[in-house]
Design a protein around this motif. Structure first.
Motif, PDB file in Angstrom:
ATOM      1  N   ARG A   5       0.823  -1.219   0.000  1.00 51.65           N
ATOM      2  CA  ARG A   5       0.000   0.000   0.000  1.00 51.65           C
ATOM      3  C   ARG A   5       0.854   1.265   0.000  1.00 51.65           C
ATOM      4  O   ARG A   5       0.370   2.337  -0.368  1.00 51.65           O
ATOM      5  CB  ARG A   5      -0.885   0.018   1.249  1.00 51.65           C
ATOM      6  N   LYS A  11      -5.739   3.864  -4.334  1.00 48.84           N
ATOM      7  CA  LYS A  11      -6.665   4.734  -3.600  1.00 48.84           C
ATOM      8  C   LYS A  11      -7.480   5.600  -4.552  1.00 48.84           C
ATOM      9  O   LYS A  11      -8.557   6.098  -4.184  1.00 48.84           O
ATOM     10  CB  LYS A  11      -5.893   5.623  -2.612  1.00 48.84           C
ATOM     11  N   LEU A  48     -15.172  -2.641  -5.456  1.00 42.23           N
ATOM     12  CA  LEU A  48     -14.181  -2.147  -4.500  1.00 42.23           C
ATOM     13  C   LEU A  48     -14.663  -2.553  -3.109  1.00 42.23           C
ATOM     14  O   LEU A  48     -15.779  -2.210  -2.719  1.00 42.23           O
ATOM     15  CB  LEU A  48     -14.034  -0.625  -4.590  1.00 42.23           C
ATOM     16  N   LEU A 103     -13.677  -3.445   1.214  1.00 45.79           N
ATOM     17  CA  LEU A 103     -12.819  -3.458   2.387  1.00 45.79           C
ATOM     18  C   LEU A 103     -13.151  -4.712   3.192  1.00 45.79           C
ATOM     19  O   LEU A 103     -14.319  -4.968   3.492  1.00 45.79           O
ATOM     20  CB  LEU A 103     -13.042  -2.209   3.252  1.00 45.79           C
ATOM     21  N   TYR A 114      -4.889  -1.619   4.147  1.00 46.71           N
ATOM     22  CA  TYR A 114      -5.686  -0.397   4.270  1.00 46.71           C
ATOM     23  C   TYR A 114      -5.791  -0.025   5.748  1.00 46.71           C
ATOM     24  O   TYR A 114      -5.882  -0.918   6.600  1.00 46.71           O
ATOM     25  CB  TYR A 114      -7.077  -0.635   3.679  1.00 46.71           C
ATOM     26  N   TYR A 131      -7.749  -3.750   1.292  1.00 48.71           N
ATOM     27  CA  TYR A 131      -8.483  -3.062   0.223  1.00 48.71           C
ATOM     28  C   TYR A 131      -8.442  -3.952  -1.005  1.00 48.71           C
ATOM     29  O   TYR A 131      -7.353  -4.340  -1.467  1.00 48.71           O
ATOM     30  CB  TYR A 131      -7.836  -1.711  -0.057  1.00 48.71           C
TER      31      TYR A 131
END
Length: 222
Positions: free
Chosen positions: A142, A150, A174, A176, A199, A211
């Motif tokens: 990340r 992002k 997308l 989480l 994330y 993510y």
């Protein structure tokens, strides 16, 4: 000093000291040059030995190419790690992943070892290989290559270049999830790519979530 007079003991001592220092400096210089020459020869010999041990690439091997990454958003630690592995013997990429709109272009290596994730992205073991049918899992850091994720949005085009050609996908999900939510990598009947990174993107320490960017094969990619 008067003509015909002998040098005094202090003069003689200074002269001997000067000769001694000069001789020592010459010996030190000669020793340094010899040592440098020896080290250079050793480096050349070791390089030649590594070249001999390196297996030759098969005649039908595919050579991928990609641009040097934009390091603007990277963390200093990730930049340092990437620079270190970049000067070492590179691994063989099995694919190149691209999301043109956000400027992502990254080589994909087999496995998610530290070295692979420092030099690019890694194919997640246990998921179909890039180019195969099913849900291809690819992981990245990340604070490195995958930080630009992002900015990804639904509908973005994703390309996966493999030795068999280039497949095209469209980002359609997308998500989480928690670190143990591996269901996002479950196999699918159709071609899909799932990108995985930690994330939040700028979290300090071990990030608590993952993510996931998922893309389905586009009509143009079939």
């Amino acid at each position: 000093m008067r003509a015909g007079s002998r040098p005094g003991p202090l003069y003689r001592a200074a002269e001997i000291a000067a000769w001694t220092v000069g001789a020592a400096l010459l010996l030190y210089y000669a020793g340094t040059r010899i040592r440098q020459a020896s080290e250079a020869k050793r480096e050349v010999r070791q390089f030649q030995e590594r070249q001999k041990r390196q297996p030759e690439a098969p005649a039908d091997a595919v050579k991928f190419s990609w641009q040097a990454p934009d390091l603007t958003l990277w963390s200093p630690e990730r930049i340092k790690a990437w620079q270190q592995v970049s000067v070492e013997a590179p691994g063989s990429a099995i694919a190149v992943l691209r999301i043109p709109r956000i400027g992502l272009e990254v080589p994909v290596f087999e496995g998610t070892s530290d070295a692979n994730l420092d030099r690019g992205a890694g194919h997640i073991e246990g998921t179909p290989a890039p180019g195969a049918a099913g849900n291809v899992g690819i992981a990245g850091h990340r604070d490195g290559f995958f930080r630009v994720l992002k900015d990804v949005v639904l509908g973005d085009s994703l390309e996966l270049e493999t030795r068999t050609g280039t497949q095209r996908f469209v980002v359609d999900n997308l998500t989480l999830v928690g670190p143990d939510d591996t269901w996002v990598l479950d196999d699918t009947p159709s071609r899909q790519v799932s990108l995985v990174t930690c994330y939040p993107f700028y979290y300090q320490g071990s990030a608590p979530r993952r993510y996931i960017v998922q893309a389905a094969e586009s009509a143009a990619g079939k």
